[in-house]
Design an enzyme around this catalytic site. Sequence first.
Site, short mmCIF file in Angstrom:
data_model
loop_
_atom_site.label_atom_id
_atom_site.label_comp_id
_atom_site.label_asym_id
_atom_site.label_seq_id
_atom_site.Cartn_x
_atom_site.Cartn_y
_atom_site.Cartn_z
CG ASP A 35 -2.17 -1.16 1.06
OD1 ASP A 35 -2.15 -1.57 -0.10
OD2 ASP A 35 -2.92 -1.04 1.96
CD GLU A 121 -24.11 -14.09 -18.23
OE1 GLU A 121 -24.48 -13.01 -17.66
OE2 GLU A 121 -24.08 -14.18 -19.44
CE LYS A 123 -32.64 -10.86 -12.12
NZ LYS A 123 -32.55 -9.92 -11.35
CD GLU A 181 -27.22 -5.73 -11.37
OE1 GLU A 181 -27.22 -5.56 -12.47
OE2 GLU A 181 -27.96 -5.91 -10.47
CB CYS A 419 -41.04 -18.82 37.26
SG CYS A 419 -39.52 -17.60 37.50
CB CYS A 440 -37.93 -20.23 35.99
SG CYS A 440 -38.77 -19.78 34.41
S1 IVH Z 1 -28.82 -9.76 -18.65
C1 IVH Z 1 -30.86 -8.14 -22.35
N1 IVH Z 1 -27.16 -10.69 -16.85
O1 IVH Z 1 -30.91 -8.24 -13.76
C2 IVH Z 1 -30.37 -8.79 -20.83
N2 IVH Z 1 -28.85 -9.16 -16.11
O2 IVH Z 1 -33.69 -7.74 -15.89
C3 IVH Z 1 -30.23 -7.60 -19.94
N3 IVH Z 1 -28.99 -8.60 -13.74
O3 IVH Z 1 -31.83 -5.06 -13.63
C4 IVH Z 1 -29.67 -8.23 -18.79
N4 IVH Z 1 -27.23 -10.04 -13.22
O4 IVH Z 1 -29.38 -5.29 -13.86
C5 IVH Z 1 -28.16 -9.83 -17.19
N5 IVH Z 1 -26.01 -11.86 -15.27
C6 IVH Z 1 -26.68 -10.87 -15.67
C7 IVH Z 1 -27.41 -10.22 -14.59
C8 IVH Z 1 -28.50 -9.27 -14.91
C9 IVH Z 1 -28.18 -9.24 -12.81
C10 IVH Z 1 -30.07 -7.54 -13.65
C11 IVH Z 1 -29.86 -6.65 -14.55
C12 IVH Z 1 -31.26 -6.25 -14.70
C13 IVH Z 1 -32.12 -7.40 -14.27
C14 IVH Z 1 -32.60 -8.32 -15.37
#
Ligand code: IVH
Length: 690
Positions: A35, A121, A123, A181, A419, A440
């Site tokens: 650092d 993937e 979400k 994201e 109690c 108790c």
């Molecule tokens: S694809 C056309 N992949 O989920 C495809 N979305 O409605 C567009 N999200 O708010 C989205 N992980 O921000 C995609 N691996 C992922 C995702 C992802 C999270 C969120 C995205 C959106 C909602 C999808």
Amino acid sequence: MAAPQGAAERAQALRAEISRHNYAYYVLDAPTLPDVEFDKLFQELQGLEAEYPELRTPDSPTQRVGGVANAQFAPVRHKLPMLSIRTETDTEASGAENFDARIRRELGLREGDAPVAYLAELKFDGLAVSLRYEAGVLVSAATRGDGETGEDVTQNARTVRSIPLRLHGNKPPAVLEVRGEVYMRRADFDRMNDRQLAAGLKLYINPRNAAAGALRQLDAAVTAKRPLSFFAYGLGETEGWDAPQSQGDMLDTLETLGFPVDKHRERVEGATGLVAFHRRVGELRDALPFDIDGVVYKVDAIDLQKQLGFVSREPRWAVAHKYPAQEQLTTVQNIEVQVGRTGKLTPVAKLAPVFVGGVTVTNATLHNEYEVHRKDVQIGDTVIVRRAGDVIPEIVGVVAERRPESARQFVMPTECPVCGSAVVREEGEADHRCSGGLYCPAQRKQALLHFASRRAMDVEGLGDKLVEQLVDQAIVRTPADLYRLGVAAFAALDRMAEKSATNLVAAIEKSRETTLARFIFALGIRNVGETTAKDLARHFGAIDPLMSADEAALQTVPDVGPVVAASIAAFFAEPHNREVIEQLRAAGVHWPEHEVVREPIGLFAGKSLVLTGTLPSLSRDEATALIEAAGGKVSGSVSKKTSYVVAGSEAGSKLDKAQQLGVTILDEAGLKALLAAGKNVPSNPENPDS
Ligand code: IVH
């Protein structure tokens, strides 16, 4: 004054070098520089830019600290709309199967045709952003907004360390929009909340809200202080780019351009591949360092995506398959106080029933009075309840705006609600206790349940409904009473029949034969858990010397300190407790006469180990058994006396403490390797079966 050539070159070299270290640190998780050294480079660049402001380029790492506060965000029109995707919420396989069936139908595939390839993937549970790079430099960042127009959060996005300010490689596309994201890792979230708490500020409810709030700060300097992260998952507009031909290749390419892309993505085939992915990730979910709310399936081949197209602003080629939500809103109908085995009073929120994390939740523990005030939970409040994995449900926060006029503060009672004995709180302790002891009934019930529990006397079938009746009807006052009851007595109880009563009597009968360690544990002495019970059994070898040991003698047992010794002495000083032990012995409860008194032998003899986090393959019980078999002890907290800390994923403060104290840290593989190596160490020749 124009910057001399040398200064410009130096600034450029510094920018490149700092960006490289940032990438190694924030994207690869593999720091390349201490650092202090990093800080030196950074300060040098800041110095040059202060002297020659024209050297301050938008992609300079110094621009991550945030600029001046905005009055509001400017609108940004997305060149390509930011779409949302269809969601399949069901938890079963059918979500994946429906999607695959739909895709096959749309593509005109028949049974027998090859399976469709998908990219599966995670979400991520955060906030979608679109990042625009022109000639390789980040020029704008926008939130999704309504999909057509978002908000300009460029300054804020620049503060997110894992977002590249400049693309890697020397042939950047003219335009590249990357979508992904912004989120907050759980550990970062917890640390941030710890700081908020220490500063007496409001706690954030969950990582997603904290991330969204941080990215939408009008003052980017505030965003800069929030630990945000980013994952790329898609594209917007591109120009002058030889775009990859599959979702998988595209993400691989984004990775080479310097973007963080989650490593759990997988190319799978057909519905079976999707179902298996959904299941695997579901099992992994709680151990991930960040929150997800589901998985996303995308048709891998871009030409097939094009062929499938869109319906009403949603791509046909992608779907989100959610897991049961781990957080829900509900209301606190009351805060009641429960009395535990050791008399501890626990405030419990009685909730309007809510389905969360796969079960209906009606109670959430608030631990103690301090916790109620810390979270500022009042009766009548709307709260967020979280239940993740098998962890007990908890209230993560109050929705302040929804507090009704009629909301009431919780007050700890001064008398035990069960109690009527006085409630006491010891100096410096957070917990309140009922002073009634086994007088108790609540403590009696819990004491009985503990006595019968699997790791204590292991009386199968003696559950809380039965114990409730036995105590309420004054059939059982002490554990010894259990051994006096026959089939008829149990059969007369609610929910019991001849057969179940017979089984229960047999289970009680069986429990007469036990071990000294189990027996000591079953007594329910405060501060004496399973490990201490084993230590005491090993040290004293019989119950009588333990009962007559004074605090000094007790403290000669390894790991028994003054607090534990005082609890044990106080327990045996109580005539009532001695009487129960006599009654149990008279009822025929017994254990092998000469229980192991010898010192433990083995690789870990006399050593204390601590387990923390989730190990990849061993359960906590399995790891404990392995360690004990090698003569070691598993302890709950890390101290200077700890020999090893065995850490798995999501290891928390215990791991930090081990690092601070310089305790050797092992992972599961390390533990197994040690144990395997230890097998070759000759065991005690006088005791070949040890
Ligand atoms: S694809 C056309 N992949 O989920 C495809 N979305 O409605 C567009 N999200 O708010 C989205 N992980 O921000 C995609 N691996 C992922 C995702 C992802 C999270 C969120 C995205 C959106 C909602 C999808």
